[in-house]
Scaffold this motif. Structure first.
Motif, PDB file in Angstrom:
ATOM      1  N   ASP A  15      14.169   4.600  21.272  1.00  0.00           N
ATOM      2  CA  ASP A  15      14.405   4.106  19.912  1.00  0.00           C
ATOM      3  C   ASP A  15      13.131   3.485  19.352  1.00  0.00           C
ATOM      4  O   ASP A  15      12.195   3.166  20.085  1.00  0.00           O
ATOM      5  N   VAL A  16      13.132   3.276  18.056  1.00  0.00           N
ATOM      6  CA  VAL A  16      12.041   2.571  17.392  1.00  0.00           C
ATOM      7  C   VAL A  16      12.337   1.083  17.497  1.00  0.00           C
ATOM      8  O   VAL A  16      13.411   0.628  17.092  1.00  0.00           O
ATOM      9  N   ALA A  17      11.402   0.329  18.067  1.00  0.00           N
ATOM     10  CA  ALA A  17      11.574  -1.115  18.180  1.00  0.00           C
ATOM     11  C   ALA A  17      11.492  -1.729  16.786  1.00  0.00           C
ATOM     12  O   ALA A  17      10.624  -1.384  15.999  1.00  0.00           O
ATOM     13  N   MET A  18      12.428  -2.612  16.480  1.00  0.00           N
ATOM     14  CA  MET A  18      12.445  -3.273  15.173  1.00  0.00           C
ATOM     15  C   MET A  18      12.263  -4.768  15.376  1.00  0.00           C
ATOM     16  O   MET A  18      12.854  -5.325  16.269  1.00  0.00           O
ATOM     17  N   PRO A  19      11.498  -5.447  14.573  1.00  0.00           N
ATOM     18  CA  PRO A  19      10.676  -4.894  13.510  1.00  0.00           C
ATOM     19  C   PRO A  19       9.457  -4.170  14.097  1.00  0.00           C
ATOM     20  O   PRO A  19       9.003  -4.480  15.198  1.00  0.00           O
ATOM     21  N   ILE A  20       8.926  -3.216  13.345  1.00  0.00           N
ATOM     22  CA  ILE A  20       7.768  -2.461  13.792  1.00  0.00           C
ATOM     23  C   ILE A  20       6.528  -3.347  13.712  1.00  0.00           C
ATOM     24  O   ILE A  20       6.279  -3.979  12.689  1.00  0.00           O
ATOM     25  N   GLN A  21       5.785  -3.403  14.799  1.00  0.00           N
ATOM     26  CA  GLN A  21       4.545  -4.169  14.872  1.00  0.00           C
ATOM     27  C   GLN A  21       3.356  -3.207  14.818  1.00  0.00           C
ATOM     28  O   GLN A  21       3.496  -2.037  15.192  1.00  0.00           O
ATOM     29  N   PRO A  22       2.176  -3.674  14.390  1.00  0.00           N
ATOM     30  CA  PRO A  22       1.007  -2.782  14.364  1.00  0.00           C
ATOM     31  C   PRO A  22       0.763  -2.070  15.699  1.00  0.00           C
ATOM     32  O   PRO A  22       0.409  -0.898  15.717  1.00  0.00           O
ATOM     33  N   ARG A  23       0.988  -2.739  16.812  1.00  0.00           N
ATOM     34  CA  ARG A  23       0.753  -2.123  18.127  1.00  0.00           C
ATOM     35  C   ARG A  23       1.698  -0.960  18.409  1.00  0.00           C
ATOM     36  O   ARG A  23       1.454  -0.140  19.285  1.00  0.00           O
ATOM     37  N   ASP A  24       2.810  -0.871  17.644  1.00  0.00           N
ATOM     38  CA  ASP A  24       3.769   0.222  17.800  1.00  0.00           C
ATOM     39  C   ASP A  24       3.344   1.489  17.056  1.00  0.00           C
ATOM     40  O   ASP A  24       3.939   2.542  17.251  1.00  0.00           O
ATOM     41  N   LEU A  25       2.326   1.370  16.196  1.00  0.00           N
ATOM     42  CA  LEU A  25       1.896   2.509  15.391  1.00  0.00           C
ATOM     43  C   LEU A  25       0.901   3.363  16.165  1.00  0.00           C
ATOM     44  O   LEU A  25      -0.133   2.885  16.613  1.00  0.00           O
ATOM     45  N   LEU A  26       1.214   4.628  16.312  1.00  0.00           N
ATOM     46  CA  LEU A  26       0.278   5.582  16.889  1.00  0.00           C
ATOM     47  C   LEU A  26      -0.685   6.066  15.818  1.00  0.00           C
ATOM     48  O   LEU A  26      -1.841   6.380  16.093  1.00  0.00           O
ATOM     49  N   LEU A  27      -0.182   6.134  14.586  1.00  0.00           N
ATOM     50  CA  LEU A  27      -0.962   6.624  13.462  1.00  0.00           C
ATOM     51  C   LEU A  27      -0.445   5.960  12.195  1.00  0.00           C
ATOM     52  O   LEU A  27       0.766   5.905  11.975  1.00  0.00           O
ATOM     53  N   ALA A  28      -1.371   5.451  11.384  1.00  0.00           N
ATOM     54  CA  ALA A  28      -1.034   4.911  10.065  1.00  0.00           C
ATOM     55  C   ALA A  28      -1.847   5.691   9.038  1.00  0.00           C
ATOM     56  O   ALA A  28      -3.030   5.963   9.260  1.00  0.00           O
ATOM     57  N   ILE A  29      -1.204   6.063   7.934  1.00  0.00           N
ATOM     58  CA  ILE A  29      -1.870   6.868   6.903  1.00  0.00           C
ATOM     59  C   ILE A  29      -1.676   6.210   5.546  1.00  0.00           C
ATOM     60  O   ILE A  29      -0.545   5.863   5.172  1.00  0.00           O
ATOM     61  N   GLU A  30      -2.772   6.060   4.823  1.00  0.00           N
ATOM     62  CA  GLU A  30      -2.739   5.560   3.449  1.00  0.00           C
ATOM     63  C   GLU A  30      -3.315   6.629   2.528  1.00  0.00           C
ATOM     64  O   GLU A  30      -4.312   7.268   2.873  1.00  0.00           O
ATOM     65  N   VAL A  31      -2.700   6.813   1.381  1.00  0.00           N
ATOM     66  CA  VAL A  31      -3.230   7.697   0.346  1.00  0.00           C
ATOM     67  C   VAL A  31      -3.948   6.796  -0.648  1.00  0.00           C
ATOM     68  O   VAL A  31      -3.341   5.913  -1.244  1.00  0.00           O
ATOM     69  N   LEU A  32      -5.232   7.014  -0.781  1.00  0.00           N
ATOM     70  CA  LEU A  32      -6.095   6.155  -1.576  1.00  0.00           C
ATOM     71  C   LEU A  32      -5.774   6.252  -3.062  1.00  0.00           C
ATOM     72  O   LEU A  32      -5.512   7.335  -3.579  1.00  0.00           O
ATOM     73  N   SER A  33      -5.791   5.121  -3.727  1.00  0.00           N
ATOM     74  CA  SER A  33      -5.691   5.083  -5.183  1.00  0.00           C
ATOM     75  C   SER A  33      -6.662   4.012  -5.672  1.00  0.00           C
ATOM     76  O   SER A  33      -7.097   3.153  -4.891  1.00  0.00           O
ATOM     77  N   ASP A  34      -7.005   4.057  -6.933  1.00  0.00           N
ATOM     78  CA  ASP A  34      -7.906   3.046  -7.480  1.00  0.00           C
ATOM     79  C   ASP A  34      -7.355   1.640  -7.274  1.00  0.00           C
ATOM     80  O   ASP A  34      -8.093   0.713  -6.969  1.00  0.00           O
ATOM     81  N   ARG A  35      -6.056   1.507  -7.404  1.00  0.00           N
ATOM     82  CA  ARG A  35      -5.403   0.206  -7.292  1.00  0.00           C
ATOM     83  C   ARG A  35      -5.411  -0.344  -5.870  1.00  0.00           C
ATOM     84  O   ARG A  35      -5.484  -1.542  -5.669  1.00  0.00           O
ATOM     85  N   THR A  36      -5.360   0.528  -4.866  1.00  0.00           N
ATOM     86  CA  THR A  36      -5.229   0.063  -3.487  1.00  0.00           C
ATOM     87  C   THR A  36      -6.479   0.270  -2.634  1.00  0.00           C
ATOM     88  O   THR A  36      -6.475  -0.085  -1.457  1.00  0.00           O
ATOM     89  N   ALA A  37      -7.542   0.833  -3.190  1.00  0.00           N
ATOM     90  CA  ALA A  37      -8.717   1.205  -2.393  1.00  0.00           C
ATOM     91  C   ALA A  37      -9.286   0.038  -1.607  1.00  0.00           C
ATOM     92  O   ALA A  37      -9.572   0.150  -0.413  1.00  0.00           O
ATOM     93  N   ARG A  38      -9.468  -1.083  -2.243  1.00  0.00           N
ATOM     94  CA  ARG A  38     -10.053  -2.250  -1.557  1.00  0.00           C
ATOM     95  C   ARG A  38      -9.157  -2.722  -0.408  1.00  0.00           C
ATOM     96  O   ARG A  38      -9.618  -2.955   0.698  1.00  0.00           O
ATOM     97  N   THR A  39      -7.873  -2.834  -0.665  1.00  0.00           N
ATOM     98  CA  THR A  39      -6.932  -3.271   0.373  1.00  0.00           C
ATOM     99  C   THR A  39      -6.879  -2.266   1.515  1.00  0.00           C
ATOM    100  O   THR A  39      -6.896  -2.640   2.688  1.00  0.00           O
ATOM    101  N   ASP A  40      -6.822  -0.961   1.189  1.00  0.00           N
ATOM    102  CA  ASP A  40      -6.737   0.075   2.217  1.00  0.00           C
ATOM    103  C   ASP A  40      -7.980   0.091   3.093  1.00  0.00           C
ATOM    104  O   ASP A  40      -7.883   0.215   4.318  1.00  0.00           O
ATOM    105  N   ARG A  41      -9.150  -0.018   2.481  1.00  0.00           N
ATOM    106  CA  ARG A  41     -10.408   0.110   3.228  1.00  0.00           C
ATOM    107  C   ARG A  41     -10.826  -1.175   3.931  1.00  0.00           C
ATOM    108  O   ARG A  41     -11.621  -1.114   4.876  1.00  0.00           O
ATOM    109  N   GLN A  42     -10.331  -2.309   3.498  1.00  0.00           N
ATOM    110  CA  GLN A  42     -10.747  -3.554   4.117  1.00  0.00           C
ATOM    111  C   GLN A  42      -9.605  -4.227   4.869  1.00  0.00           C
ATOM    112  O   GLN A  42      -9.618  -4.285   6.095  1.00  0.00           O
TER     113      GLN A  42
END
Length: 121
Positions: A15-42
């Motif tokens: 099962d998926v452990a809840m709540p999901i912690q960063p260490r549980d992520l094998l892969l995280a994907i963000e789709v870049l936008s002008d609004r989120t670029a700074r947050t996504d990259r930093q």
């Protein structure tokens, strides 16, 4: 912080452990936008890298590239041709031909009408 897409490690019961912690992520994907670029990259990149996420991808749909970050990376690997990824325990790797992928999913404008790039060629 929640990524746009994620691949999660299953616990010992399958099962998926809840709540999901960063260490549980094998892969995280963000789709870049002008609004989120700074947050996504930093902010998110720092959180995912220090939190033990196996890989973090930033998809830049305008440039048709994927930035691949792994723990300890000081700079991303910039992928524009092909992206290969294989999760531990997977029989086959995920292989994405990036030009074909972006051409399929990114609409283009022709004579005021939105069409997918492959359909307009």
């Amino acid at each position: 912080m929640q990524p746009d897409m994620l691949v999660v490690r299953l616990d010992e019961t399958g099962d998926v452990a809840m709540p999901i912690q960063p260490r549980d992520l094998l892969l995280a994907i963000e789709v870049l936008s002008d609004r989120t670029a700074r947050t996504d990259r930093q902010d998110k990149r720092s959180l995912y890298q220090t939190g033990g996420v196996g890989e973090y991808w930033i998809v830049d749909a305008d440039a048709w590239v994927v930035e691949r970050w792994r723990p300890g990376d000081e700079r991303p690997e910039i992928l524009s041709n092909r992206l290969d990824w294989q999760s531990a325990g997977a029989d086959e790797p995920l292989m994405i031909e990036l030009p074909a992928f972006f051409a399929t999913v990114i609409p283009t404008r022709i004579d005021g009408q939105v069409e997918h790039s492959l359909n307009s060629a």
